[in-house]
Design an enzyme around this catalytic site. Structure first.
Site, PDB file in Angstrom:
ATOM      1  N   SER A   1       0.819  -1.204   0.000  1.00  0.00           N
ATOM      2  CA  SER A   1       0.000   0.000   0.000  1.00  0.00           C
ATOM      3  C   SER A   1       0.865   1.271   0.000  1.00  0.00           C
ATOM      4  O   SER A   1       1.749   1.398  -0.828  1.00  0.00           O
ATOM      5  CB  SER A   1      -0.941  -0.066   1.201  1.00  0.00           C
ATOM      6  OG  SER A   1      -2.097   0.645   0.924  1.00  0.00           O
TER       7      SER A   1
ATOM      8  N   LYS B   1       4.218   2.044  -2.349  1.00  0.00           N
ATOM      9  CA  LYS B   1       4.655   3.240  -3.082  1.00  0.00           C
ATOM     10  C   LYS B   1       6.093   3.540  -2.665  1.00  0.00           C
ATOM     11  O   LYS B   1       6.970   3.832  -3.476  1.00  0.00           O
ATOM     12  CB  LYS B   1       3.766   4.450  -2.738  1.00  0.00           C
ATOM     13  CG  LYS B   1       2.243   4.215  -2.799  1.00  0.00           C
ATOM     14  CD  LYS B   1       1.478   5.489  -2.415  1.00  0.00           C
ATOM     15  CE  LYS B   1       0.076   5.274  -1.837  1.00  0.00           C
ATOM     16  NZ  LYS B   1      -0.930   4.642  -2.618  1.00  0.00           N
TER      17      LYS B   1
ATOM     18  N   TRP C   1      -9.883   0.413  -5.371  1.00  0.00           N
ATOM     19  CA  TRP C   1      -9.359   1.740  -5.010  1.00  0.00           C
ATOM     20  C   TRP C   1      -7.936   1.915  -5.562  1.00  0.00           C
ATOM     21  O   TRP C   1      -7.540   2.991  -5.974  1.00  0.00           O
ATOM     22  CB  TRP C   1      -9.390   1.859  -3.485  1.00  0.00           C
ATOM     23  CG  TRP C   1      -8.913   3.129  -2.870  1.00  0.00           C
ATOM     24  CD1 TRP C   1      -7.858   3.273  -2.025  1.00  0.00           C
ATOM     25  CD2 TRP C   1      -9.495   4.437  -3.004  1.00  0.00           C
ATOM     26  NE1 TRP C   1      -7.736   4.586  -1.628  1.00  0.00           N
ATOM     27  CE2 TRP C   1      -8.725   5.321  -2.212  1.00  0.00           C
ATOM     28  CE3 TRP C   1     -10.570   4.953  -3.729  1.00  0.00           C
ATOM     29  CZ2 TRP C   1      -9.000   6.685  -2.107  1.00  0.00           C
ATOM     30  CZ3 TRP C   1     -10.853   6.319  -3.626  1.00  0.00           C
ATOM     31  CH2 TRP C   1     -10.064   7.164  -2.827  1.00  0.00           C
TER      32      TRP C   1
ATOM     33  N   HIS D   1      -7.601  -5.682  -0.182  1.00  0.00           N
ATOM     34  CA  HIS D   1      -6.380  -4.929   0.055  1.00  0.00           C
ATOM     35  C   HIS D   1      -5.666  -5.504   1.289  1.00  0.00           C
ATOM     36  O   HIS D   1      -6.117  -5.306   2.416  1.00  0.00           O
ATOM     37  CB  HIS D   1      -6.802  -3.482   0.307  1.00  0.00           C
ATOM     38  CG  HIS D   1      -5.694  -2.502   0.387  1.00  0.00           C
ATOM     39  ND1 HIS D   1      -4.953  -2.140  -0.706  1.00  0.00           N
ATOM     40  CD2 HIS D   1      -5.212  -1.789   1.436  1.00  0.00           C
ATOM     41  CE1 HIS D   1      -4.063  -1.243  -0.332  1.00  0.00           C
ATOM     42  NE2 HIS D   1      -4.188  -1.014   0.959  1.00  0.00           N
TER      43      HIS D   1
END
Ligand code: GCU
Length: 420
Positions: free
Chosen positions: A258, A262, A349, A399
């Site tokens: 998540s 990044k 998302w 997720h």
């Protein structure tokens, strides 16, 4: 009256907020910047031109426009072994805690690395390195790993902004330490809040102010914020790993989930000492293409988490097509090193298709550098991992980081991180 006015204004603001798009047919057309064309229009013809000209150009654009420029690497590495236990995980591993100071002369925060080294190994162990969300005690059920004393995100396992004993092991399923160790890999992790507490006011308690020029009171618009600081912290962890004789500093996989996915991509893009990079469900500002209007957008991420990216990134809130880069170029910065992108079916998302398409659009750079790039042209079916130099899978579910994900990460590392 005042309250009514406020409510009316809030209603208008809400009505104007663009809805989140989850319709593939509504994504709209976009043109990606070509990773193999210089800003001046010149085509990148060979590996040398990529390495000497285009790669530095793209890196500088991500620095100034997206994540911000970080402080340079420190000249000296300052660390101290806090604890060492040779019979952790029921005798499978040696466990260490190492304090790594992040600022000169121990003036600022320190990062506590938790390391598990498999006892059964032939030489120095290859490493999976990543930051964690809840403190080192959250990644393991072992009772004697200290609970972080730093601020943590409020939740079920916190009291007054601090982690409680009940938080022990709450992220263990996301780390699968025993499985990883049994496969011959070491695990190294630190709490991301040691580097930058993840909230809007976190900057002042982060490492960043320690690098201000005299008179400076906030980062310049092209300077680092939280993601930049976390990525920088990963490089400092690597500095330490390269000093540790039990660990193989040339075979370190940096990974993250998540927002920390990044971070792992940005760390791997900047620091070429990372031998392999894994992004799990990293989404917007990670592996997902920014230009695709699906799920989270640049505007939404900059609004919900204004402390993650460089201030300059906000210029693109409503002008995403003006970005001189897109996220396929972040993946390309990792080339020719192996990179693995993992998506999840229900994680809309994060735009799973956007994550795949970024991996695909990085392929030409990997091919120019003589690797097999991404071995497929179409998005694979669920649970059909692709294990070429750019790896990819999409799994069922939400997720998260699961045993299925780890199975693929380990297979990918076995294939691409083997002794060179
Ligand atoms: C939010 C955020 C995402 C991020 C995620 C996470 O959902 O919008 O961009 O990846 O948090 O880090 O869990």
């Amino acid at each position: 009256m005042k309250r009514q006015l406020w409510l009316a204004l809030a209603a208008v603001a809400f009505a104007q907020a663009p809805g989140v798009n989850y319709e593939e047919s509504m994504v709209g057309a976009y043109t990606l910047p070509d990773p193999l064309r210089m800003s001046n229009g010149e085509l990148v013809k060979n590996a040398t031109m990529w390495k000497r000209q285009r790669r530095p150009e793209i890196l500088a654009l991500f620095e100034s426009q997206v994540y911000g420029r970080s402080a340079p690497a420190p000249r000296k590495i300052d660390y101290e072994l806090l604890h060492r236990k040779t019979d952790a995980l029921g005798g499978l591993a040696t466990r260490k805690e190492v304090a790594v100071w992040l600022t000169p002369r121990r003036t600022g925060p320190r990062m506590d690395l938790l390391i598990y080294v498999p006892k059964e190994r032939k030489g120095p162990a290859p490493v999976f390195l990543g930051l964690n969300f809840g403190g080192n005690q959250a990644v393991t059920t072992e009772a004697d790993v200290p609970v972080t004393k730093k601020w943590v995100r409020p939740g079920k396992f916190t009291e007054n902004g601090r982690a409680t004993e009940a938080s022990r092991g709450t992220e263990a399923s996301r780390w699968q330490i025993e499985t990883v160790v049994k496969r011959g890999y070491a695990v190294a992790t630190a709490y991301y809040g040691d580097i930058f507490p993840d909230h809007k006011e976190g900057l002042k308690d982060s490492i960043i102010p320690y690098f201000y020029k005299p008179g400076q009171s906030e980062p310049e618009p092209d300077q680092w914020q939280a993601i930049g600081a976390w990525a920088w912290g990963l490089s400092r962890a690597l500095d330490y790993i390269q000093r540790d004789r039990e660990l193989d500093g040339k075979r370190v996989a940096v990974w993250g989930h998540s927002r920390l996915g990044k971070t792992a991509l940005w760390a791997g893009a900047q620091d070429e000492r990372f031998a392999l990079v894994i992004s799990n469900n990293s989404g917007e500002g990670g592996a997902a293409l920014a230009r695709r209007n699906f799920g989270e957008t640049v505007e939404r991420i900059n609004t919900a988490a204004p402390h993650w990216f460089a201030a300059n990134f906000k210029k693109y809130n409503r002008a995403v097509n003006d970005l001189p880069v897109d996220q396929h170029m972040l993946i390309a910065l990792i080339a020719p090193r192996p990179v693995y992108i993992a998506s999840a079916m229900e994680d809309l998302w994060a735009d799973p298709r956007g994550e795949f398409l970024a991996a695909l659009a990085a392929d030409p750079v990997y091919r120019l550098l003589g690797t097999d790039g991404l071995a497929v042209k179409e998005m694979p079916e669920v649970h059909a991992p692709v294990m070429s130099r750019i790896g990819y899978h999409i799994r069922a579910g939400k997720h998260d980081v699961t045993g299925y994900d780890w199975e693929q990460f380990l297979n990918f590392a076995d294939r691409h991180l083997s002794k060179r």
